[in-house]
Design a protein around this motif. Structure first.
Motif, PDB file in Angstrom:
ATOM      1  N   VAL A 148       0.853  -1.202   0.000  1.00 24.67           N
ATOM      2  CA  VAL A 148       0.000   0.000   0.000  1.00 24.67           C
ATOM      3  C   VAL A 148       0.889   1.253   0.000  1.00 24.67           C
ATOM      4  O   VAL A 148       0.625   2.212  -0.735  1.00 24.67           O
ATOM      5  CB  VAL A 148      -0.969  -0.017   1.214  1.00 24.67           C
ATOM      6  N   ALA A 149       1.975   1.216   0.797  1.00 23.79           N
ATOM      7  CA  ALA A 149       2.901   2.361   0.829  1.00 23.79           C
ATOM      8  C   ALA A 149       3.493   2.587  -0.561  1.00 23.79           C
ATOM      9  O   ALA A 149       3.596   3.729  -1.040  1.00 23.79           O
ATOM     10  CB  ALA A 149       4.006   2.109   1.850  1.00 23.79           C
ATOM     11  N   LEU A 150       3.848   1.497  -1.246  1.00 18.63           N
ATOM     12  CA  LEU A 150       4.410   1.624  -2.600  1.00 18.63           C
ATOM     13  C   LEU A 150       3.365   2.185  -3.578  1.00 18.63           C
ATOM     14  O   LEU A 150       3.683   3.038  -4.417  1.00 18.63           O
ATOM     15  CB  LEU A 150       4.897   0.258  -3.106  1.00 18.63           C
ATOM     16  N   LEU A 151       2.110   1.690  -3.435  1.00 21.00           N
ATOM     17  CA  LEU A 151       1.037   2.174  -4.319  1.00 21.00           C
ATOM     18  C   LEU A 151       0.883   3.690  -4.212  1.00 21.00           C
ATOM     19  O   LEU A 151       0.808   4.399  -5.224  1.00 21.00           O
ATOM     20  CB  LEU A 151      -0.295   1.529  -3.927  1.00 21.00           C
ATOM     21  N   TYR A 152       0.839   4.177  -2.972  1.00 20.39           N
ATOM     22  CA  TYR A 152       0.642   5.612  -2.767  1.00 20.39           C
ATOM     23  C   TYR A 152       1.918   6.391  -3.105  1.00 20.39           C
ATOM     24  O   TYR A 152       1.859   7.477  -3.675  1.00 20.39           O
ATOM     25  CB  TYR A 152       0.191   5.899  -1.326  1.00 20.39           C
ATOM     26  N   GLY A 153       3.058   5.815  -2.750  1.00 24.23           N
ATOM     27  CA  GLY A 153       4.326   6.498  -3.006  1.00 24.23           C
ATOM     28  C   GLY A 153       4.606   6.643  -4.499  1.00 24.23           C
ATOM     29  O   GLY A 153       5.137   7.669  -4.948  1.00 24.23           O
ATOM     30  N   LEU A 154       4.243   5.598  -5.270  1.00 23.19           N
ATOM     31  CA  LEU A 154       4.561   5.612  -6.706  1.00 23.19           C
ATOM     32  C   LEU A 154       3.376   6.058  -7.566  1.00 23.19           C
ATOM     33  O   LEU A 154       3.444   5.994  -8.785  1.00 23.19           O
ATOM     34  CB  LEU A 154       5.017   4.209  -7.152  1.00 23.19           C
ATOM     35  N   LYS A 155       2.306   6.489  -6.907  1.00 26.67           N
ATOM     36  CA  LYS A 155       1.097   6.860  -7.648  1.00 26.67           C
ATOM     37  C   LYS A 155       1.387   7.904  -8.744  1.00 26.67           C
ATOM     38  O   LYS A 155       0.993   7.726  -9.899  1.00 26.67           O
ATOM     39  CB  LYS A 155       0.064   7.405  -6.652  1.00 26.67           C
ATOM     40  N   LEU A 183       4.129   8.578 -10.217  1.00 24.05           N
ATOM     41  CA  LEU A 183       4.992   8.029 -11.261  1.00 24.05           C
ATOM     42  C   LEU A 183       4.222   7.064 -12.179  1.00 24.05           C
ATOM     43  O   LEU A 183       4.388   7.077 -13.404  1.00 24.05           O
ATOM     44  CB  LEU A 183       6.152   7.287 -10.586  1.00 24.05           C
ATOM     45  N   LEU A 184       3.347   6.258 -11.552  1.00 23.31           N
ATOM     46  CA  LEU A 184       2.668   5.200 -12.315  1.00 23.31           C
ATOM     47  C   LEU A 184       1.443   5.697 -13.087  1.00 23.31           C
ATOM     48  O   LEU A 184       1.156   5.207 -14.178  1.00 23.31           O
ATOM     49  CB  LEU A 184       2.237   4.069 -11.367  1.00 23.31           C
ATOM     50  N   TRP A 221      -6.524   5.802 -10.851  1.00 28.89           N
ATOM     51  CA  TRP A 221      -5.659   6.170  -9.729  1.00 28.89           C
ATOM     52  C   TRP A 221      -6.296   7.181  -8.784  1.00 28.89           C
ATOM     53  O   TRP A 221      -5.831   7.348  -7.651  1.00 28.89           O
ATOM     54  CB  TRP A 221      -4.324   6.697 -10.248  1.00 28.89           C
ATOM     55  N   SER A 222      -7.355   7.872  -9.262  1.00 31.39           N
ATOM     56  CA  SER A 222      -7.996   8.860  -8.369  1.00 31.39           C
ATOM     57  C   SER A 222      -8.650   8.164  -7.177  1.00 31.39           C
ATOM     58  O   SER A 222      -8.999   8.795  -6.187  1.00 31.39           O
ATOM     59  CB  SER A 222      -9.020   9.686  -9.143  1.00 31.39           C
ATOM     60  N   ARG A 223      -8.841   6.815  -7.282  1.00 34.73           N
ATOM     61  CA  ARG A 223      -9.396   6.076  -6.141  1.00 34.73           C
ATOM     62  C   ARG A 223      -8.441   6.099  -4.946  1.00 34.73           C
ATOM     63  O   ARG A 223      -8.850   5.914  -3.822  1.00 34.73           O
ATOM     64  CB  ARG A 223      -9.636   4.600  -6.525  1.00 34.73           C
ATOM     65  N   LEU A 224      -7.146   6.248  -5.248  1.00 32.63           N
ATOM     66  CA  LEU A 224      -6.172   6.250  -4.155  1.00 32.63           C
ATOM     67  C   LEU A 224      -5.989   7.685  -3.675  1.00 32.63           C
ATOM     68  O   LEU A 224      -5.324   8.495  -4.322  1.00 32.63           O
ATOM     69  CB  LEU A 224      -4.822   5.692  -4.624  1.00 32.63           C
ATOM     70  N   ASN A 225      -6.634   8.002  -2.565  1.00 31.51           N
ATOM     71  CA  ASN A 225      -6.508   9.361  -2.020  1.00 31.51           C
ATOM     72  C   ASN A 225      -6.504   9.296  -0.493  1.00 31.51           C
ATOM     73  O   ASN A 225      -6.709   8.225   0.091  1.00 31.51           O
ATOM     74  CB  ASN A 225      -7.643  10.243  -2.543  1.00 31.51           C
ATOM     75  N   GLY A 226      -6.299  10.441   0.115  1.00 28.68           N
ATOM     76  CA  GLY A 226      -6.189  10.495   1.576  1.00 28.68           C
ATOM     77  C   GLY A 226      -7.450   9.966   2.263  1.00 28.68           C
ATOM     78  O   GLY A 226      -7.362   9.252   3.269  1.00 28.68           O
TER      79      GLY A 226
END
Lengths: 49, 380
Positions: free
Chosen positions: B17-24, B26-27, B161-166
């Motif tokens: 999960v940390a990688l998903l948010y950290g690389l969001k 970039l990806l 990717w907008s699904r991944l937010n705070g």
């Protein structure tokens, strides 16, 4: 106290985190990575699904 | 390493999960969220399942036949098509020697495929293979649900990717914390200090203690598992459906399955009860008996649910009990509307509500006790 108020939320999560922290320390050995309750669920899940 | 079973799983997914948010940043724009979720699911299945080829082989079978049934064999009878998809699961349940596909999670993958197939007329135009694979193998709900629906899952994937937010991260974290509390503290407390003292008892009082204890344990354990699945799902951009909603406030049998293992209750209603009821409507002799049709469909649905858990007597009796509760309630409602016969006539609505809850909770606890196999007079 209204259930959507900030104070209620803070109180609710303080209780939850405290119960979780105390419960984990009391019921589980932090050095043991296998958790008994989880193992029982996995057994249950294996049987059922 | 099965989902939510040990600390390694939590550490692995905290990292992912940390990688998903950290690389969001970039990806996003280079690779879609659904591709990354497929990658994570496949990595998890291959690296951590005891026999990864089982899940890969089974998923290939399900994907192939779902696709064929949706796009090539459109004229095949829906019952035959559903049986084709359910065949591996049925063989495993019948305990035939099918080690090649006997892995945890087989039922939930099968349910998802049957949902896509039976909703095919609505979904065919929206069907996208990548979404389908991600939907089938999504790690948080792979083993024990909640049983999501394809169109809802696809809606999440369309947002990318907008699904991944705070907001998703915080809400997922809150579900996860609640799940941990339910499963590792409350269920563990019940197991250690309540249940372990009464297993195998045959006297009335310890059996009653065991009966209520088991229901409390099952609730905390399974609701906790579901909460964690929902939490991790939200952190990964997927809003899995709720699986438990204060089941102790249930007033009648049909409502129980709208509050307890909700996603299974909804699935059985949509893809088993309704088709049976519809096909019974075509039976000439039953045409003038709508109540009988409903009751046959209701009882069969719960009987199937019992058999799905296993062909041991305690599962079948427990499913039949839930079927019987539903049939009695349905017949009572029918008579009440038709003849105005109401056993609660003149009683204050609050008293009716409290009594209904008290009666239903005891009936459900009894049926779940039978389900547990701990009732000493009914053996598998």
């Amino acid at each position: 106290m209204k259930t959507d108020s900030r104070l209620f939320r803070i109180a609710k999560w303080t209780v939850i985190y405290t119960a979780l922290a105390l419960g984990m320390l009391w019921l589980h050995d932090p050095r043991d990575v296998s958790m008994d309750a989880a193992a029982s669920t996995v057994k249950f899940v294996y049987q059922q699904f | 390493m099965l989902p939510f079973a040990n600390i390694d799983f939590y550490l692995l997914f905290a990292l992912l999960v940390a990688l998903l948010y950290g690389l969001k940043a970039l990806l996003s724009g280079r690779v879609s969220l659904v591709s990354v979720l497929i990658g994570i699911s496949l990595f998890y299945a291959v690296a951590y399942f005891p026999k990864p080829w089982q899940i890969l082989l089974f998923t290939t079978y399900q994907c192939l036949f779902t696709w064929l049934l949706l796009f090539r064999w459109k004229r095949l009878h829906k019952l035959l098509g559903s049986l084709l998809l359910a065949l591996p699961m049925v063989l495993v349940k019948l305990d035939w020697n099918v080690d090649v596909i006997g892995f945890a999670g087989i039922s939930y993958i099968t349910f998802r495929c049957i949902q896509v197939y039976l909703d095919g007329d609505l979904l065919r135009d929206k069907f996208r293979f990548a979404d389908f694979i991600a939907f089938l193998l999504f790690t948080p709900s792979l083993l024990a649900g909640p049983i999501d629906r394809y169109e809802r899952f696809k809606g999440d994937m369309d947002q990318g990717w907008s699904r991944l937010n705070g907001g998703a991260l915080l809400s997922g974290w809150e579900f996860m914390v609640l799940g941990l509390l339910h499963k590792f503290v409350l269920a563990e407390l019940v197991d250690r200090y309540w249940l372990s003292e009464c297993e195998g008892c045959t006297e009335a009082w310890p059996m009653l203690k065991d009966m209520y204890g088991y229901t409390a344990y099952l609730y905390f354990d399974f609701a906790g598992y579901s909460l964690m699945a929902i939490g991790l799902g939200r952190m990964m951009g997927v809003e899995l459906p709720k699986n438990f909603d204060k089941p102790w406030l249930t007033q009648n049998a049909p409502e129980f399955w709208k509050r307890w293992h909700i996603s299974l209750g909804d699935w059985l209603r949509d893809y088993f009860f309704r088709p049976i009821y519809k096909s019974l409507s075509g039976v000439q002799r039953l045409r003038t008996w709508p109540l009988l049709r409903q009751n046959i469909a209701l009882f069969s649905t719960f009987l199937l649910m019992g058999c799905w858990n296993g062909l041991e007597a305690h599962y079948i009796i427990s499913g039949s009990l839930f079927g019987l509760y539903s049939v009695v309630y349905n017949s009572y409602q029918h008579q009440r509307k038709k003849l105005g016969w109401d056993i609660w006539k003149g009683v204050h609505p609050t008293v009716v509500k409290v009594l209904s809850i008290a009666i239903m909770i005891h009936l459900a606890v009894f049926a779940l006790y039978i389900f547990s196999g701990r009732f000493p007079y009914i053996h598998g």
